[in-house]
Structures are given as structure tokens and as C-alpha cells.
Design a protein around this motif. Structure first.
Motif, mmCIF file in Angstrom:
data_model
loop_
_atom_site.group_PDB
_atom_site.id
_atom_site.type_symbol
_atom_site.label_atom_id
_atom_site.label_comp_id
_atom_site.label_asym_id
_atom_site.label_seq_id
_atom_site.Cartn_x
_atom_site.Cartn_y
_atom_site.Cartn_z
ATOM 1 N N LEU B 31 41.118 35.050 29.857
ATOM 2 C CA LEU B 31 41.124 35.371 31.311
ATOM 3 C C LEU B 31 39.888 35.205 31.869
ATOM 4 C CD1 LEU B 31 44.251 36.565 32.482
ATOM 5 C CD2 LEU B 31 43.947 34.871 32.863
ATOM 6 N N ARG B 168 45.322 47.008 36.463
ATOM 7 C CA ARG B 168 44.361 46.720 37.716
ATOM 8 C C ARG B 168 42.922 46.893 38.019
ATOM 9 N NH1 ARG B 168 44.097 49.904 42.097
ATOM 10 N NH2 ARG B 168 44.473 51.912 41.080
ATOM 11 N N THR B 171 42.486 43.783 35.879
ATOM 12 C CA THR B 171 42.608 42.405 36.165
ATOM 13 C C THR B 171 42.247 41.827 37.632
ATOM 14 O OG1 THR B 171 45.067 43.281 36.166
ATOM 15 C CG2 THR B 171 44.682 40.886 38.035
ATOM 16 N N LEU B 172 41.533 43.000 38.128
ATOM 17 C CA LEU B 172 40.893 42.283 38.950
ATOM 18 C C LEU B 172 38.869 42.487 38.917
ATOM 19 C CD1 LEU B 172 40.052 42.173 42.852
ATOM 20 C CD2 LEU B 172 39.921 44.410 42.254
ATOM 21 N N SER B 174 38.213 40.662 36.317
ATOM 22 C CA SER B 174 38.654 39.871 35.532
ATOM 23 C C SER B 174 38.262 38.464 36.316
ATOM 24 C CB SER B 174 39.565 39.556 34.883
ATOM 25 O OG SER B 174 39.689 41.058 33.732
ATOM 26 N N PHE B 175 39.176 38.900 37.975
ATOM 27 C CA PHE B 175 39.359 37.879 38.328
ATOM 28 C C PHE B 175 38.135 37.207 39.649
ATOM 29 C CE2 PHE B 175 40.999 37.204 42.939
ATOM 30 C CZ PHE B 175 40.922 35.665 42.415
ATOM 31 N N ASP B 176 37.839 38.442 40.005
ATOM 32 C CA ASP B 176 36.918 38.963 41.830
ATOM 33 C C ASP B 176 36.209 39.637 40.867
ATOM 34 O OD1 ASP B 176 35.521 38.743 43.484
ATOM 35 O OD2 ASP B 176 36.985 37.786 44.504
ATOM 36 N N GLY B 178 32.986 40.658 41.940
ATOM 37 C CA GLY B 178 32.441 41.165 43.274
ATOM 38 C C GLY B 178 32.967 42.003 43.628
ATOM 39 N N LEU B 179 34.378 41.844 44.076
ATOM 40 C CA LEU B 179 35.100 42.715 44.760
ATOM 41 C C LEU B 179 35.292 43.961 44.324
ATOM 42 C CD1 LEU B 179 36.957 42.812 47.938
ATOM 43 C CD2 LEU B 179 38.671 42.414 45.858
#
Lengths: 256, 300
Positions: B31, B168, B171-172, B174-176, B178-179
């Protein structure tokens, strides 16, 4: 009350300055458009304020305190293209991510978080899609999901990076309605925006940026030829002239 | 029906115990588009192991894990430094960093260990599950368990626990990223933390499957599951299932063909991947053809 204060904020990439000496004070409850040409450092400005990009000089205060002390009061909406939309998560999963900031490192997602995320999705009209994988959404829908995530963060100060890029007209007006509603609730929102035409009707304040702060103030006061030319480095008039000439001489096309 | 003897079942167990943590971490490698970094870590673990061995003089010492983990961190650090401070892109940086460390490891084997110890280069490359059969046994809950299963079980359990705690955050980020960074999750800490865990996992898999086949254990389960579902939690479960099924099937394969067990596990895993490629319910060739046909029929 001052929501955001930066002093002498400077950012360098590979030893080259991309943003220097930005001093700005934003009143709470403002809806601010960050305007400037490509490469003016608009995204860099909000990323450095959020601490996503380190700044090499200056400081940032949020509601009178250093950012680290008020991190939970700040929400961030990155550019839509900055994430992988094939990522195996659903619309609901993404909205839930908005609640992670307040959950801390070890908190668990529970009923309360699901409620918050559902409400946020409902507000942007995406609740019926909550079980959908995010790759199966249109650009406008993806942007709405990002906004729902920001709403779920329940912050007082928001930074949004080009929320209008690549969305359909319906989504654009839905987003701007939402932003105005957020302002009515006392939230402060800073939006990186590309379109000079719509900036005038969308925002009550404009931040004109071109590697330095050109000016910050009420939208009407910012909309002077002098300031806009200063921001766009005279490029606006050049483009106007080119357009005018092209319009007058239709044959010119063939010469090129 | 072919029967597996007890030793073979212990080998299945060993194979699953090393494949399980690889599968879970591999999902996030895929991912994050960092599959090749797994490759880099598995090869550069070698000099870490050899140097640690030089200090402790024992091939079964847990310090070898520490040495390998440090080498894994070193290679990820080198990759970051090369691609951040030069014009070399990440894929080339990976190619430079891990081959250099691997070569260094090969030289160090000769210099430090010499011929004193049984650390063959081919074993380093492809491993050997049969160690389980010759291992001393320890009593666990009334069973005589080969002792090499114990550290593998500890690493597997540790990885599962870490995954649950940091699910959590992983996941976060890896996905975003920046956030995630705006929430105060430090991207560098997440990155190096994950790399450190991968290093430990890869090294614990070393004896069983070696430096090359471990890459398959990292990538195949996640890749297979990715073609079967678009939900992350299910994806993680399916990748573990892949690890289990390919461990069992692989052992049958190797008994049937009288081949190497570790290779059998990887071939079985590849077979599952090809099945998912064809028939995967999320992105398989067949389902896509059906969807295309339905769309055409709709248009008519």
C-alpha cells in the motif's frame, strides 16, 4: 480574537527559499482565500503552518498558542491528488480518519466516532455512499468525502488545499455553501484557491501570495489592479494583451 | 491421498509462523508502494547478522536479530539519504544501497566467520525448513515442540500485537501522510518503526526460507488479497489465510515432488496469486470481463 498568527515564516527546499518572511494575522471567523500564481508557495504556506513541511525560520501561533499545544483545534484538507484513491478503504473509513486526531495514539474507534463520521457524511450528501470503496467515486464525490473528514475533525481553524480543483459545478457550489455555513458557526477557514474570478464572491478575506506576502485584507480592498499585478508579477496584463491581439487577428493562428 | 508425517507438519507450522508476520507487514509495504524496500531489507540483513555473530559467536543468539534489524534500518536510511540529497531516484537508490550491503555481508562472512561455522551462502539465499526436523524439542503444553519454532512464534505474536495497536496509525499514514503528520504522527518515526519491525521479521524468517524467498512471503499474500477485496481489514485477514494455505500446500508440493520445502511454499503462494489474478472477486480478469460485458449490454 486572532485565530492564526505567523511571524517571519520562511521555508526552504534544497537550500532554495520558496517562501519568505510571511507575517499575517487572521481574525477568527474569517473565510480566507489564499491567492497567487503557480509556484507562489500557496500549498507550502499551509503545509508549513500545519507543520507538515518544516519551516526554516519564523513561528506560528494558533489561538494564541504554539501549534503543538492547539493541534486538536486545527483541521487540514490536503489536495485530492495527494492520496492514492485505490487504497482499500471505504467512504466511512475515510470520514472516520477525521476523528483520529482527538482519539490520540491508542484510542479505539467506537460508537461516538461512527456517529460523528455519519453526521459529517450526511452534511456533504455522501452518507448513502458510506460503504463504497473510495476508488469508485467521481472527483467531486472524493472531494466531498475529504470535506466530511474535515468536518469530523471538528476543528476551529481549517486549512484546505485546492478543494475546488477538478470538481463539478454542483459540488463546487455545495462546498462553498458548506464553507460559508462553517464561518457562520465561528470557524476560521483558509482555502488555497486558483480561480481569481470566483475568489471575489467566495471569500471575505484574501491573502495574496507570491513567495512573499503581497497583501492580506478584506476582499474588496485586495481587488485592486496594483495588488493583483504585484501578486501575479504583471503576468495578468501580458496574458490580457496576448488574448486581445489574438482576438483581433484571427489569421495569427496560422502563423504559429 | 498423500500423508504428511509429523516432521512435515512442524515444517508447515514453522513456515506459517514466518509467513504470517510477513503477510501482515507486506500488505502495508504494498500500500505504501515500498515492496522493493522489503527486498532491500532482506538482503542487507546479512552484514548485520555477520557482524553481530562476530561479537557473540553463536548463530542462534537473539543478538543476531538486533544486528539484522540495525542493518535493515541502515539500508532504509541510506536509501532515504541517496534519493533525498542527490538526483538519483528511489528505485536506483534501493538498487545501490542493498546490493552494496549484501556484497559487504558476503565478504564479511569469509573474513569474520571463515569456514568455522555452517553459514552457507546458498542457505542464506534460499533457507532450509528442514532445520525444524533436526531441532531439539521443548515441551509446550504437553507437546514436544521443535525449539526453533519458539522464537518464530514470539516474533509472529509480537507483530500481530503491534499491528493491532498501531493499525490506525499505519493505515492513516499510509493513506494520507499529510493528515497523519498534521495529527502529530511523525512520518519518519512511522517509517523507521515499520522498517525495524520488518527487519526483525525478515531475519527470523531467514533460517527457514532465506533472503530471496522471504520477499515472496512479504509480497505474495498482500498482492493476492488485494485482487480479492477492497477492504483493508478483510485484506489483512485474507493475506494471513494466503500464508496458511500456501504453507500447507507448499509442504504437499515438496513431498509430492521431493523438492525443497521453502520453494514449495512460494510456488504454492504464486499459484494462489495466479488464481486471484484470474478469478479474484475484486479485480480478477474474469470479473472484469463480466463487468465489461454487462456494461456493453446496458448500452445496447
Amino acid at each position: 480574537m486572532i485565530a492564526l498568527e505567523t511571524h517571519d515564516l520562511t521555508v526552504t527546499y534544497h537550500k532554495r527559499p520558496v517562501l519568505y518572511g510571511v507575517d499575517v494575522e487572521v481574525e477568527a471567523g474569517s473565510l480566507v482565500g489564499i491567492i497567487g500564481p503557480n509556484g507562489a508557495g500557496k500549498s507550502t504556506l499551509i503545509k508549513s503552518i500545519m507543520g507538515v513541511v518544516p519551516h526554516s525560520g519564523g513561528w506560528v501561533k494558533v489561538f494564541g498558542k504554539p501549534l503543538a499545544d492547539n493541534l486538536h483545534r486545527v483541521g487540514y484538507v490536503p489536495q485530492r491528488e495527494s492520496v492514492d484513491w485505490d487504497f482499500p478503504v471505504t467512504v466511512m473509513d475515510v470520514a472516520l480518519m477525521g476523528t483520529y486526531g482527538k482519539l490520540g495514539l491508542f484510542g479505539r474507534v467506537g460508537k461516538r466516532e461512527r456517529m460523528i463520521a455519519s453526521e459529517a457524511l450526511d452534511k456533504v450528501g455522501m452518507l448513502p455512499y458510506s460503504k463504497r470503496q473510495i476508488g469508485n467515486l467521481s472527483g467531486g464525490q472524493q472531494q466531498r468525502v475529504f470535506l466530511a473528514r474535515a468536518l469530523a475533525q471538528d476543528s476551529d481553524l481549517y486549512f484546505m488545499d485546492e478543494p475546488f480543483a477538478g470538481v463539478d459545478a454542483a459540488t463546487e457550489s455545495a462546498i462553498i455553501e458548506l464553507l460559508k455555513e462553517m464561518r457562520e458557526c465561528g470557524k476560521t477557514v483558509l482555502v488555497v484557491h486558483h480561480d481569481l474570478q470566483t475568489a471575489r464572491e467566495y471569500f471575505d478575506h484574501l491573502l495574496l501570495l507570491n513567495m512573499r506576502l503581497v497583501a492580506y485584507g478584506k476582499t474588496d480592498e485586495m481587488y485592486t489592479t496594483e495588488l493583483l499585478q504585484k501578486t501575479y508579477g504583471g503576468r495578468l496584463t501580458i496574458l490580457d494583451e496576448v488574448a486581445e491581439r489574438a482576438a483581433k487577428t484571427p489569421e495569427a493562428k496560422h502563423e504559429i | 491421498m498423500m500423508e504428511l508425517d509429523q516432521d512435515s507438519w512442524w515444517m508447515v507450522g514453522m513456515s506459517f509462523l514466518v509467513a504470517l508476520p510477513c503477510a501482515l507487514l507486506g500488505v502495508f509495504l504494498i500500500l505504501r508502494r515500498m515492496s522493493l524496500v522489503g527486498d532491500a531489507i532482506s538482503h542487507s540483513a546479512l552484514p548485520g547478522i555477520v557482524v553481530a555473530f562476530a561479537f557473540v559467536g553463536d548463530l542462534s543468539s537473539p543478538w543476531l536479530l538486533v544486528g539484522a534489524a540495525l542493518a535493515g534500518l541502515l539500508v532504509t536510511f541510506l536509501i532515504e539519504q541517496i534519493h533525498r540529497h542527490t538526483r538519483i531516484k528511489q528505485d536506483s537508490a534501493i538498487g545501490i544501497a542493498f546490493t552494496s550491503l549484501f556484497a559487504l555481508g558476503l565478504i564479511l562472512i569469509r573474513v569474520i566467520i571463515g569456514d568455522k561455522v555452517h553459514l552457507h551462502q546458498d542457505m542464506v539465499l534460499e533457507g532450509n525448513l528442514q532445520h525444524v526436523a533436526y531441532a531439539e524439542t521443548v515441551g509446550v503444553m504437553g507437546l514436544d515442540v521443535p525449539d526453533s519454532l519458539i522464537p518464530a512464534a514470539v516474533v509472529a505474536a509480537g507483530t500481530v500485537i503491534l499491528m493491532i495497536i498501531f493499525y490506525r496509525v499505519l493505515t492513516l499514514s499510509s493513506f494520507d501522510s499529510g493528515l497523519a503528520a498534521s495529527f502529530g504522527y511523525k512520518p519518519a518515526v512511522v517509517h523507521y518503526g515499520m522498517m525495524a519491525v520488518i527487519s526483525v521479521v525478515v531475519v527470523s524468517a531467514f533460517e527457514a526460507v532465506g533472503a530471496i524467498l522471504v520477499i515472496a512471503l512479504l509480497i505474495l499474500p498482500g498482492a493476492t488479497a488485494y485482487l480479492c477485496t477492497h477492504r483493508l481489514k478483510l485484506l489483512l485477514v485474507l493475506s494471513v489465510l494466503h500464508a496458511l494455505v500456501s504453507s500447507v500446500m507448499g509442504m504437499y508440493f515438496s513431498v509430492w515432488l521431493n523438492g525443497k520445502e521453502s520453494a514449495g511454499v512460494v510456488v504454492a503462494g504464486t499459484g494462489l496469486f495466479v488464481l486471484a489474478w484470474m478469478f479474484g472477486p475484486a479485480d480478477g480478469v474474469v470479473i472484469k470481463a463480466v463487468q465489461r460485458r454487462n456494461r456493453k449490454l446496458d448500452e445496447v
